[in-house]
Design a protein around this motif. Structure first.
Motif, PDB file in Angstrom:
ATOM      1  N   THR A  64       0.808  -1.213   0.000  1.00 30.80           N
ATOM      2  CA  THR A  64       0.000   0.000   0.000  1.00 30.80           C
ATOM      3  C   THR A  64       0.848   1.272   0.000  1.00 30.80           C
ATOM      4  N   HIS A  65       1.907   1.273   0.791  1.00 33.74           N
ATOM      5  CA  HIS A  65       2.736   2.469   0.945  1.00 33.74           C
ATOM      6  C   HIS A  65       4.089   2.280   0.255  1.00 33.74           C
ATOM      7  N   PRO A  66       4.730   3.385  -0.166  1.00 32.94           N
ATOM      8  CA  PRO A  66       6.059   3.272  -0.779  1.00 32.94           C
ATOM      9  C   PRO A  66       7.048   2.587   0.171  1.00 32.94           C
ATOM     10  N   ILE A  67       7.932   1.773  -0.395  1.00 36.29           N
ATOM     11  CA  ILE A  67       8.892   1.025   0.421  1.00 36.29           C
ATOM     12  C   ILE A  67       9.768   1.956   1.249  1.00 36.29           C
ATOM     13  N   GLU A  68      10.215   3.057   0.670  1.00 36.14           N
ATOM     14  CA  GLU A  68      11.077   3.981   1.414  1.00 36.14           C
ATOM     15  C   GLU A  68      10.346   4.549   2.637  1.00 36.14           C
ATOM     16  N   PHE A  69       9.062   4.802   2.496  1.00 29.40           N
ATOM     17  CA  PHE A  69       8.232   5.293   3.603  1.00 29.40           C
ATOM     18  C   PHE A  69       8.170   4.241   4.711  1.00 29.40           C
ATOM     19  N   GLN A  70       7.975   2.979   4.322  1.00 34.27           N
ATOM     20  CA  GLN A  70       7.924   1.897   5.304  1.00 34.27           C
ATOM     21  C   GLN A  70       9.267   1.752   6.011  1.00 34.27           C
ATOM     22  N   LYS A  71      10.339   1.806   5.230  1.00 37.26           N
ATOM     23  CA  LYS A  71      11.679   1.663   5.810  1.00 37.26           C
ATOM     24  C   LYS A  71      11.943   2.778   6.820  1.00 37.26           C
ATOM     25  N   GLN A  72      11.562   3.993   6.483  1.00 40.05           N
ATOM     26  CA  GLN A  72      11.766   5.122   7.395  1.00 40.05           C
ATOM     27  C   GLN A  72      10.997   4.917   8.694  1.00 40.05           C
ATOM     28  N   GLY A  73       9.759   4.415   8.593  1.00 43.38           N
ATOM     29  CA  GLY A  73       8.942   4.188   9.790  1.00 43.38           C
ATOM     30  C   GLY A  73       9.532   3.115  10.691  1.00 43.38           C
ATOM     31  N   TRP A  74       9.923   1.984  10.095  1.00 39.45           N
ATOM     32  CA  TRP A  74      10.518   0.893  10.886  1.00 39.45           C
ATOM     33  C   TRP A  74      11.849   1.337  11.479  1.00 39.45           C
ATOM     34  N   GLN A  75      12.647   2.109  10.707  1.00 39.74           N
ATOM     35  CA  GLN A  75      13.937   2.595  11.220  1.00 39.74           C
ATOM     36  C   GLN A  75      13.712   3.565  12.367  1.00 39.74           C
ATOM     37  N   ALA A  76      12.699   4.416  12.271  1.00 39.42           N
ATOM     38  CA  ALA A  76      12.404   5.381  13.337  1.00 39.42           C
ATOM     39  C   ALA A  76      12.064   4.663  14.638  1.00 39.42           C
ATOM     40  N   ILE A  77      11.278   3.577  14.545  1.00 40.93           N
ATOM     41  CA  ILE A  77      10.932   2.801  15.741  1.00 40.93           C
ATOM     42  C   ILE A  77      12.185   2.137  16.305  1.00 40.93           C
ATOM     43  N   LEU A  78      13.024   1.589  15.432  1.00 44.01           N
ATOM     44  CA  LEU A  78      14.264   0.949  15.886  1.00 44.01           C
ATOM     45  C   LEU A  78      15.195   1.975  16.541  1.00 44.01           C
ATOM     46  N   ASN A  79      15.279   3.180  15.977  1.00 44.05           N
ATOM     47  CA  ASN A  79      16.092   4.248  16.565  1.00 44.05           C
ATOM     48  C   ASN A  79      15.559   4.625  17.946  1.00 44.05           C
ATOM     49  N   ASN A  80      14.236   4.643  18.081  1.00 45.21           N
ATOM     50  CA  ASN A  80      13.618   4.956  19.365  1.00 45.21           C
ATOM     51  C   ASN A  80      13.951   3.868  20.389  1.00 45.21           C
ATOM     52  N   PHE A  81      13.952   2.609  19.939  1.00 45.14           N
ATOM     53  CA  PHE A  81      14.328   1.496  20.809  1.00 45.14           C
ATOM     54  C   PHE A  81      15.760   1.679  21.315  1.00 45.14           C
ATOM     55  N   LYS A  82      16.689   1.979  20.416  1.00 44.75           N
ATOM     56  CA  LYS A  82      18.096   2.194  20.782  1.00 44.75           C
ATOM     57  C   LYS A  82      18.204   3.291  21.848  1.00 44.75           C
ATOM     58  N   LYS A  83      17.526   4.404  21.596  1.00 50.00           N
ATOM     59  CA  LYS A  83      17.558   5.530  22.534  1.00 50.00           C
ATOM     60  C   LYS A  83      17.026   5.107  23.900  1.00 50.00           C
ATOM     61  N   TYR A  84      15.908   4.383  23.903  1.00 48.25           N
ATOM     62  CA  TYR A  84      15.288   3.949  25.162  1.00 48.25           C
ATOM     63  C   TYR A  84      16.228   3.020  25.937  1.00 48.25           C
ATOM     64  N   VAL A  85      16.814   2.041  25.258  1.00 43.99           N
ATOM     65  CA  VAL A  85      17.706   1.088  25.935  1.00 43.99           C
ATOM     66  C   VAL A  85      18.917   1.811  26.514  1.00 43.99           C
ATOM     67  N   GLU A  86      19.517   2.677  25.712  1.00 45.06           N
ATOM     68  CA  GLU A  86      20.756   3.339  26.155  1.00 45.06           C
ATOM     69  C   GLU A  86      20.531   4.378  27.241  1.00 45.06           C
ATOM     70  N   GLN A  87      19.312   4.928  27.324  1.00 46.12           N
ATOM     71  CA  GLN A  87      19.048   6.000  28.304  1.00 46.12           C
ATOM     72  C   GLN A  87      18.293   5.536  29.542  1.00 46.12           C
ATOM     73  N   THR A  88      17.909   4.251  29.593  1.00 47.86           N
ATOM     74  CA  THR A  88      17.129   3.760  30.716  1.00 47.86           C
ATOM     75  C   THR A  88      18.000   2.860  31.597  1.00 47.86           C
ATOM     76  N   ASN A  89      17.929   3.110  32.884  1.00 48.00           N
ATOM     77  CA  ASN A  89      18.638   2.239  33.833  1.00 48.00           C
ATOM     78  C   ASN A  89      17.611   1.391  34.572  1.00 48.00           C
ATOM     79  N   ASP A  90      17.911   0.110  34.742  1.00 50.38           N
ATOM     80  CA  ASP A  90      16.998  -0.789  35.457  1.00 50.38           C
ATOM     81  C   ASP A  90      17.020  -0.468  36.945  1.00 50.38           C
TER      82      ASP A  90
END
Length: 141
Positions: free
Chosen positions: A115-141
């Motif tokens: 349905t959506h352009p591949i580049e658009f999908q890639k950007q969305g999935w990458q943005a979520i993955l980048n958010n995951f990286k930020k969350y892991v690196e900035q959160t202490n258990d």
């Protein structure tokens, strides 16, 4: 049977594999990082992390203008190494966790929808993955 184009996104996280795995798979953590931008959030997630187990995350725009359930059934789960699943529409996703010295490479390959352009999908999935990286690196258990 439909053939999908495979798309890969990846990141490298400065954290131990146990922390990366835990934050990727536990619903309490998923709700904190699973969004592509600050105007989206995941108010609900459940996860039965095992082959044949189901997962679902509710993703919504914070202004209430849009929202959808993202889910599927696990095909393979190898602790601290691999997770693969099939989404409701038959598309497949594989996430590989590669441990290297003091960092973890997370490689996510998914079947693009049509349905959506591949580049658009890639950007969305990458943005979520980048958010995951930020969350892991900035959160202490």
């Amino acid at each position: 049977m439909q053939t999908f184009k495979k798309v890969t996104v990846e990141t490298t996280i400065q954290a131990p594999i146990e922390k990366v795995w835990k934050y990727w798979t536990e619903p309490d953590h998923i709700t904190k990082w699973n969004n592509p931008s600050d105007d989206w959030h995941t108010p609900f997630a459940e996860n039965a992390l095992r082959p044949g187990g189901k997962f679902v995350s509710r993703m919504e725009a914070k202004d209430g203008s849009a929202g959808f359930d993202f889910g599927g059934i696990y095909d393979e789960v190898k602790l601290n190494e691999v997770i693969s699943y099939t989404m409701g529409d038959g598309r497949k996703v594989k996430i590989t966790f590669k441990e290297q010295e003091n960092e973890i490479e997370v490689i996510e390959t998914f079947d693009a929808e049509t349905t959506h352009p591949i580049e658009f999908q890639k950007q969305g999935w990458q943005a979520i993955l980048n958010n995951f990286k930020k969350y892991v690196e900035q959160t202490n258990d």
